[in-house]
Design a protein around this motif. Structure first.
Motif, mmCIF file in Angstrom:
data_model
loop_
_atom_site.group_PDB
_atom_site.id
_atom_site.type_symbol
_atom_site.label_atom_id
_atom_site.label_comp_id
_atom_site.label_asym_id
_atom_site.label_seq_id
_atom_site.Cartn_x
_atom_site.Cartn_y
_atom_site.Cartn_z
ATOM 1 N N GLY A 134 53.085 92.616 -10.408
ATOM 2 C CA GLY A 134 52.831 93.723 -11.323
ATOM 3 C C GLY A 134 53.374 95.021 -10.776
ATOM 4 O O GLY A 134 53.799 95.096 -9.616
ATOM 5 N N ILE A 135 53.349 96.040 -11.620
ATOM 6 C CA ILE A 135 53.911 97.350 -11.279
ATOM 7 C C ILE A 135 53.187 97.982 -10.077
ATOM 8 O O ILE A 135 51.954 97.942 -10.011
ATOM 9 C CB ILE A 135 53.773 98.314 -12.495
ATOM 10 C CG1 ILE A 135 54.530 97.769 -13.710
ATOM 11 C CG2 ILE A 135 54.192 99.737 -12.155
ATOM 12 C CD1 ILE A 135 56.015 97.987 -13.691
ATOM 13 N N TYR A 192 62.168 81.113 -13.543
ATOM 14 C CA TYR A 192 63.244 82.046 -13.157
ATOM 15 C C TYR A 192 63.848 81.704 -11.798
ATOM 16 O O TYR A 192 63.134 81.371 -10.851
ATOM 17 C CB TYR A 192 62.713 83.479 -13.109
ATOM 18 C CG TYR A 192 62.126 83.953 -14.408
ATOM 19 C CD1 TYR A 192 62.916 84.098 -15.542
ATOM 20 C CD2 TYR A 192 60.770 84.268 -14.501
ATOM 21 C CE1 TYR A 192 62.376 84.539 -16.740
ATOM 22 C CE2 TYR A 192 60.221 84.713 -15.690
ATOM 23 C CZ TYR A 192 61.033 84.846 -16.809
ATOM 24 O OH TYR A 192 60.490 85.285 -17.988
ATOM 25 N N ASP A 218 62.490 83.688 -8.772
ATOM 26 C CA ASP A 218 61.194 83.189 -8.287
ATOM 27 C C ASP A 218 61.389 81.926 -7.442
ATOM 28 O O ASP A 218 60.732 81.741 -6.415
ATOM 29 C CB ASP A 218 60.268 82.854 -9.461
ATOM 30 C CG ASP A 218 59.706 84.087 -10.168
ATOM 31 O OD1 ASP A 218 60.070 85.212 -9.792
ATOM 32 O OD2 ASP A 218 58.906 83.909 -11.106
#
Ligand code: ATP
Length: 146
Positions: free
Chosen positions: A43-44, A129, A132
């Motif tokens: 997350g950010i 992905y 990942d």
């Protein structure tokens, strides 16, 4: 329409692992996009947060699992299009290796459709992905070196 703007985002996430019977390794993945995409929790990086803190927080929130940072694994970057903004965004994600301490995947939050433990080889096959998969490949080498 040509993208009107270029944005940048920095996120941070983790590969949380545990040892099971026979010394086999499992890691936790999250399912997003109606359960169709499996990815690493991330997350950010919020204002005032270090990337390590974000990794621990996001892993806990998204998977329900608490972990302790062992090492940095590496970074990935990708571009995506933000439709509402007509902007192209280049995102960088920092990844850390976390040793599982406590918690249950049944306590994952609403941001993900599911959180699950997978044997590390199965996780490599399940991830959607390329970036990942590269991070989990590196994590596997780091864990085998230990
Ligand atoms: P965050 O989890 O960092 O808060 P988010 O959920 O808002 O982010 P992303 O997961 O970065 O956003 O997804 C934005 C777009 O990027 C989506 O279209 C997603 O499919 C794509 N995306 C997500 N992860 C990757 C990746 N590792 N490689 C390439 N594209 C990705």
């Amino acid at each position: 329409m040509k993208p009107a703007a270029i944005r940048t985002q920095v996120s941070s996430g983790g590969v949380i692992f545990r040892k099971v019977e026979g010394d086999d390794l499992e890691i936790a993945l999250v399912a997003v996009k109606d359960g169709k995409v499996w990815s690493l929790p991330k997350g950010i990086v919020e204002k005032g947060e270090e990337a390590q803190q974000t990794a621990v927080r996001e892993v806990r929130e998204e998977t329900g699992l608490s972990g302790k940072i062992m090492d940095k694994i590496g970074d990935i970057s990708y571009w995506y299009y933000i439709k509402d903004d007509n902007a192209k965004c280049r995102k960088t994600v920092h990844f850390y290796l976390l040793e599982y301490v406590s918690g249950s995947t049944s306590d994952h939050n609403w941001e993900v459709d599911a959180a699950e433990w997978f044997p590390i080889e199965a996780a490599l096959g399940r991830l959607s992905y390329k970036g990942d998969k590269e991070i989990v490949g590196k994590a596997k080498e780091m864990l085998l070196d230990k």
